[in-house]
Scaffold this motif. Structure first.
Motif, mmCIF file in Angstrom:
data_model
loop_
_atom_site.group_PDB
_atom_site.id
_atom_site.type_symbol
_atom_site.label_atom_id
_atom_site.label_comp_id
_atom_site.label_asym_id
_atom_site.label_seq_id
_atom_site.Cartn_x
_atom_site.Cartn_y
_atom_site.Cartn_z
ATOM 1 N N PRO A 440 53.702 49.686 33.887
ATOM 2 C CA PRO A 440 54.555 50.026 35.035
ATOM 3 C C PRO A 440 53.874 49.777 36.370
ATOM 4 C CG PRO A 440 53.822 52.014 33.879
ATOM 5 C CD PRO A 440 53.471 50.845 33.014
ATOM 6 N N ALA A 441 52.546 49.946 36.441
ATOM 7 C CA ALA A 441 51.843 49.697 37.709
ATOM 8 C C ALA A 441 51.909 48.222 38.090
ATOM 9 C CB ALA A 441 50.389 50.152 37.599
ATOM 10 N N HIS A 442 51.745 47.322 37.099
ATOM 11 C CA HIS A 442 51.861 45.890 37.381
ATOM 12 C C HIS A 442 53.277 45.539 37.817
ATOM 13 C CE1 HIS A 442 47.917 45.364 35.530
ATOM 14 N NE2 HIS A 442 47.949 44.088 35.885
ATOM 15 N N ILE A 443 54.267 46.160 37.181
ATOM 16 C CA ILE A 443 55.662 45.895 37.541
ATOM 17 C C ILE A 443 55.938 46.351 38.973
ATOM 18 C CG2 ILE A 443 58.027 46.688 37.117
ATOM 19 C CD1 ILE A 443 57.298 44.539 35.243
ATOM 20 N N LEU A 444 55.439 47.539 39.343
ATOM 21 C CA LEU A 444 55.659 48.024 40.709
ATOM 22 C C LEU A 444 54.987 47.125 41.736
ATOM 23 C CD1 LEU A 444 55.390 51.919 40.391
ATOM 24 C CD2 LEU A 444 57.419 50.474 40.406
ATOM 25 N N LEU A 445 53.805 46.629 41.413
ATOM 26 C CA LEU A 445 53.132 45.706 42.327
ATOM 27 C C LEU A 445 53.980 44.455 42.521
ATOM 28 C CD1 LEU A 445 50.565 44.872 43.930
ATOM 29 C CD2 LEU A 445 49.719 43.845 41.801
ATOM 30 N N TRP A 446 54.523 43.942 41.435
ATOM 31 C CA TRP A 446 55.348 42.724 41.514
ATOM 32 C C TRP A 446 56.652 42.993 42.274
ATOM 33 C CZ3 TRP A 446 59.829 40.992 38.578
ATOM 34 C CH2 TRP A 446 60.103 39.632 38.741
ATOM 35 N N ILE A 447 57.246 44.179 42.050
ATOM 36 C CA ILE A 447 58.452 44.544 42.793
ATOM 37 C C ILE A 447 58.136 44.613 44.289
ATOM 38 C CG2 ILE A 447 60.091 46.409 43.243
ATOM 39 C CD1 ILE A 447 60.036 47.061 40.277
ATOM 40 N N ALA A 448 57.004 45.222 44.617
ATOM 41 C CA ALA A 448 56.616 45.326 46.026
ATOM 42 C C ALA A 448 56.445 43.944 46.649
ATOM 43 C CB ALA A 448 55.325 46.125 46.151
ATOM 44 N N ALA A 476 44.379 41.843 49.599
ATOM 45 C CA ALA A 476 45.523 42.700 49.919
ATOM 46 C C ALA A 476 46.280 43.075 48.655
ATOM 47 C CB ALA A 476 46.446 41.984 50.900
ATOM 48 N N VAL A 477 46.378 42.136 47.716
ATOM 49 C CA VAL A 477 47.059 42.419 46.441
ATOM 50 C C VAL A 477 46.296 43.492 45.673
ATOM 51 C CG1 VAL A 477 47.711 41.447 44.207
ATOM 52 C CG2 VAL A 477 48.107 40.130 46.299
ATOM 53 N N GLN A 478 44.961 43.367 45.655
ATOM 54 C CA GLN A 478 44.145 44.353 44.941
ATOM 55 C C GLN A 478 44.239 45.722 45.601
ATOM 56 O OE1 GLN A 478 40.266 42.547 44.917
ATOM 57 N NE2 GLN A 478 40.933 40.819 43.647
ATOM 58 N N HIS A 479 44.300 45.748 46.929
ATOM 59 C CA HIS A 479 44.413 47.024 47.634
ATOM 60 C C HIS A 479 45.759 47.688 47.322
ATOM 61 C CE1 HIS A 479 43.843 50.058 50.738
ATOM 62 N NE2 HIS A 479 45.050 49.752 51.228
ATOM 63 N N ALA A 480 46.826 46.900 47.319
ATOM 64 C CA ALA A 480 48.148 47.450 46.995
ATOM 65 C C ALA A 480 48.173 47.987 45.568
ATOM 66 C CB ALA A 480 49.215 46.372 47.182
ATOM 67 N N LYS A 481 47.526 47.268 44.662
ATOM 68 C CA LYS A 481 47.479 47.733 43.264
ATOM 69 C C LYS A 481 46.741 49.061 43.165
ATOM 70 C CE LYS A 481 47.811 47.238 38.726
ATOM 71 N NZ LYS A 481 46.809 48.120 38.161
ATOM 72 N N TRP A 650 52.899 36.759 36.346
ATOM 73 C CA TRP A 650 51.564 36.379 35.883
ATOM 74 C C TRP A 650 50.750 35.741 36.996
ATOM 75 C CZ3 TRP A 650 53.272 34.298 30.441
ATOM 76 C CH2 TRP A 650 53.322 35.380 29.557
ATOM 77 N N GLU A 651 51.392 35.092 37.918
ATOM 78 C CA GLU A 651 50.704 34.516 39.065
ATOM 79 C C GLU A 651 50.042 35.625 39.886
ATOM 80 O OE1 GLU A 651 51.944 31.046 42.209
ATOM 81 O OE2 GLU A 651 53.293 32.762 42.025
ATOM 82 N N LEU A 652 50.743 36.744 40.051
ATOM 83 C CA LEU A 652 50.213 37.870 40.806
ATOM 84 C C LEU A 652 49.093 38.563 40.030
ATOM 85 C CD1 LEU A 652 51.102 38.944 43.593
ATOM 86 C CD2 LEU A 652 52.355 40.741 42.395
ATOM 87 N N ALA A 653 49.259 38.653 38.696
ATOM 88 C CA ALA A 653 48.250 39.318 37.872
ATOM 89 C C ALA A 653 46.906 38.599 37.947
ATOM 90 C CB ALA A 653 48.730 39.398 36.423
#
Length: 656
Positions: A440-448, A476-481, A650-653
């Motif tokens: 769910p955390a990865h999904i929320l990051l992608w939704i954001a 920035a992506v890592q900080h948001a995660k 997967w690009e974001l991951a």
């Protein structure tokens, strides 16, 4: 079951021609299923089918017969033949006409006596009508005696024509294939033939000739399941179990006490008694605890209160309200099935598979399984389980012919075995399966990242917002995660539930909700999950030993979970899926990530949505959503020729 449904055509074995199923004998199993529940689901699908329906006059459970197919009855069809020697066409009105005039199936033209074989072509209409080819009479007086079918070397029936071998008179086949029905013109397409009652001519085995409509459910046999489904309390229990709010995970869903306190505060009876004495409006111990909670002295809460705090689901004013307008009913039913399936089915986690392998002395296998969690994390997958007895139940309730978008859905005609009731054909099987759950955390990051508006408190449902994500900066992506990881998991999952609306059986979304953001997120998340399911299904078929048509999917969208199961209907479990997970799960994941985005029709495919037969489409009996709501860009990111910008899951991951 799908091949031998009433009205469907099939090639008989040993070259005995083409036949059409007249009816199926069935064994009644109505007492084994929740008839009202299933018919409610079917009614929703039928009422929302764009092409309309004919024949579903009632959804009274007493007017339907639920049966398991037992025996097939069929008739020779179509009754239009070609002489193998002279090419002359022969047509008969019905079986009696054929048996009376030409039971030996030899050419009736004098001096020929060639063998007759059926034309493989039929004509269908969106109303559900099917016909064999109609042979014309030569307008120059030569009758039907010398009429031949000329396909002009084409596979397109629009170029077919009937030709008189004597004078050369001809007429296009399509001019003779017309339906006399009064199908509602508002469903007609822009095609001139369709608008004027024209029929679509093709080979009888084409998917457009007959498309079965079916509903799949998890066949849970929980005691009291119907009662849980029918009450708001039961639905809330399923949601509470999914969110992990119950302190003791071993408590059965039906035994959850929604009024029980979560992690109750330590307070003595003397302190509670003092409150009763000192406060005029408090007279019980429970009232004393509630008073102290309101004063902020106690911080514990009940499951019901916690659900109210984190969920934004509208509940029906009374339990008889239309379920389509009850968000709690939609979400609760799905999560109740999910929670009960985890509770009842025989499944093994990766940790359990590793432990079993070590206990049996398979050290290399155990060591390989031990590496899987890191691979899954990098793919945004939170958990994988093998299920030994996934109980899937399929209900086939009707069919369409012609265009799938605007064809009229029809029920099956009555069978001999079910008197005057409409038949619904049921297939029940327990099969091995693998269940994937997205993090769910990865999904929320992608939704954001895909919906920046989710950082605005006015745009989201509830009090929780998501951080802003600059996808151009890995930092920035890592900080948001990290911000999302600080949320309690129950809050993460609740955000998903609050923003996912109902998805009907045709892969359409209710985007006209009061909360438009929910409709947009539903489409985004569901398309991602459905795409990933198809990618894994196609890759699994290459490494598991199963043919692609022997694997199917089942989705729990709100639980961020999908299941790939074997639909080969064997009476035994061959263990192919378990073996794949134990020995090649890493191969499945890496192969999906590396080659799942390949399509021989790119860049055209990517420009048209990123889903076609080459890359994502699977067998029609493997996907309950008509191969709709798919797009590789949701998973891998936008293709450079697609004309849009969308960061893939997967690009974001890869940035984490």
């Amino acid at each position: 079951m799908f091949q031998f449904l009433p009205g469907n055509t099939f090639d008989y074995s040993d070259g005995r021609g083409i036949w059409r199923v007249s009816y199926l004998e069935t064994d009644s199993i109505g007492g084994e299923i929740d008839r009202g529940y299933i018919l409610n689901k079917i009614e929703y699908r039928v009422r929302n089918w764009d092409g309309g329906q004919m024949g579903f006059s009632t959804f009274d459970p007493e007017r339907y017969h639920f049966g398991r197919p037992d025996d097939v009855r069929a008739d020779l069809f179509p009754l239009t033949f070609r002489c193998q020697r002279c090419d002359r066409a022969h047509q008969y009105y019905d079986i009696d006409d054929l048996e009376t005039k030409n039971s030996g199936l030899t050419c009736e033209r004098g001096g020929c006596d060639g063998e007759l074989r059926q034309y493989q072509f039929v004509s269908v209409h969106r109303c559900g009508e099917i016909q064999g080819l109609n042979v014309p009479r030569c307008s120059n007086g030569h009758g039907q005696k010398y009429i031949k079918l000329d396909t002009q070397g084409s596979q397109k029936s629009g170029k077919f024509k009937w030709v008189c071998a004597i004078c050369g008179w001809d007429i296009p086949v399509k001019f003779l294939q017309n339906c006399d029905c009064d199908y509602d013109e508002e469903h007609a397409s822009d095609d001139e033939d369709d608008a004027s009652g024209g029929m679509y001519t093709t080979v009888h085995r084409a998917s457009s000739v007959y498309y079965p409509h079916y509903l799949t459910t998890v066949n849970l046999r929980s005691a009291g399941l119907g009662e849980l489904r029918s009450t708001q309390e039961g639905l809330r229990k399923g949601i509470a179990a999914y969110l992990g709010l119950v302190a003791d995970a071993e408590i059965p869903v039906r035994s959850i006490d929604l009024n029980a306190e979560t992690e109750p505060d330590e307070i003595s009876e003397e302190e509670l008694a003092h409150v009763i004495v000192s406060e005029d409006d408090v007279s019980t111990m429970a009232g004393a605890r509630e008073h102290l909670r309101e004063e902020g002295v106690l911080t514990s809460t009940t499951l019901n209160r916690r659900l109210d705090e984190i969920l934004e689901l509208e509940e029906a004013a009374d339990e008889n309200e239309n379920e389509e307008e009850n968000q709690l009913a939609d979400a609760g039913d799905e999560l109740l099935q999910y929670s009960l399936s985890k509770e009842e089915l025989t499944s093994r986690s990766l940790d359990e598979l590793e432990e079993i392998a070590r206990d049996r002395g398979f050290t290399a296998k155990a060591n390989r399984i031990e590496t899987y969690p890191n691979i899954l994390t990098n793919a945004g997958i939170g958990d994988v389980r093998v299920i030994e007895d996934f109980p899937i139940q399929t209900f086939v309730y009707g069919y369409t012919r012609g265009s799938r978008q605007d064809a009229q859905i029809r029920p099956f005609t009555t069978n001999n075995s079910d008197a005057n009731d409409r038949p619904i054909f049921v297939d029940t099987a327990e099969s091995e399966a693998v269940q994937f759950e997205l993090d769910p955390a990865h999904i929320l990051l992608w939704i954001a990242a895909t919906h920046p508006e989710t950082s605005d408190p006015a745009a989201v449902a509830g009090d929780v917002t998501l951080p802003s994500v600059d996808v151009s900066s890995p930092g920035a992506v890592q900080h948001a995660k990290s911000e999302i990881d600080e949320m309690d998991e129950e809050v993460q999952r609740a955000f998903i539930i609050n923003h996912l609306t109902e998805v009907d059986g045709f892969g359409r979304f209710n985007t006209e909700t009061e909360n438009s953001m929910a409709g947009e997120i539903t489409e985004t998340v569901f398309t991602l999950m459905h795409t990933m399911s198809h990618v894994f299904l196609k890759q699994a078929s290459t490494i598991s030993g199963f043919d692609r048509t022997n694997l199917s999917e089942y989705l729990f969208p709100r639980a961020l979970s999908f299941v790939i199961y074997a639909n080969n209907r064997n009476d035994f479990n061959i263990g192919g899926i378990t073996t794949m997970v134990e020995q090649q799960l890493d191969t499945l994941i890496t192969q999906a990530q590396s080659v799942g985005n390949d399509c021989v029709y790119d860049p055209v495919c990517s420009r048209r949505g990123g889903a076609c037969l080459s890359c994502l489409h699977v067998s029609e009996i493997s996907c309950s959503y008509f191969n709709q709501v798919l797009g590789r860009q949701y998973l891998y990111g936008s293709h450079r020729h697609s004309g849009e910008e969308r960061p893939g899951f997967w690009e974001l991951a890869e940035m984490l």
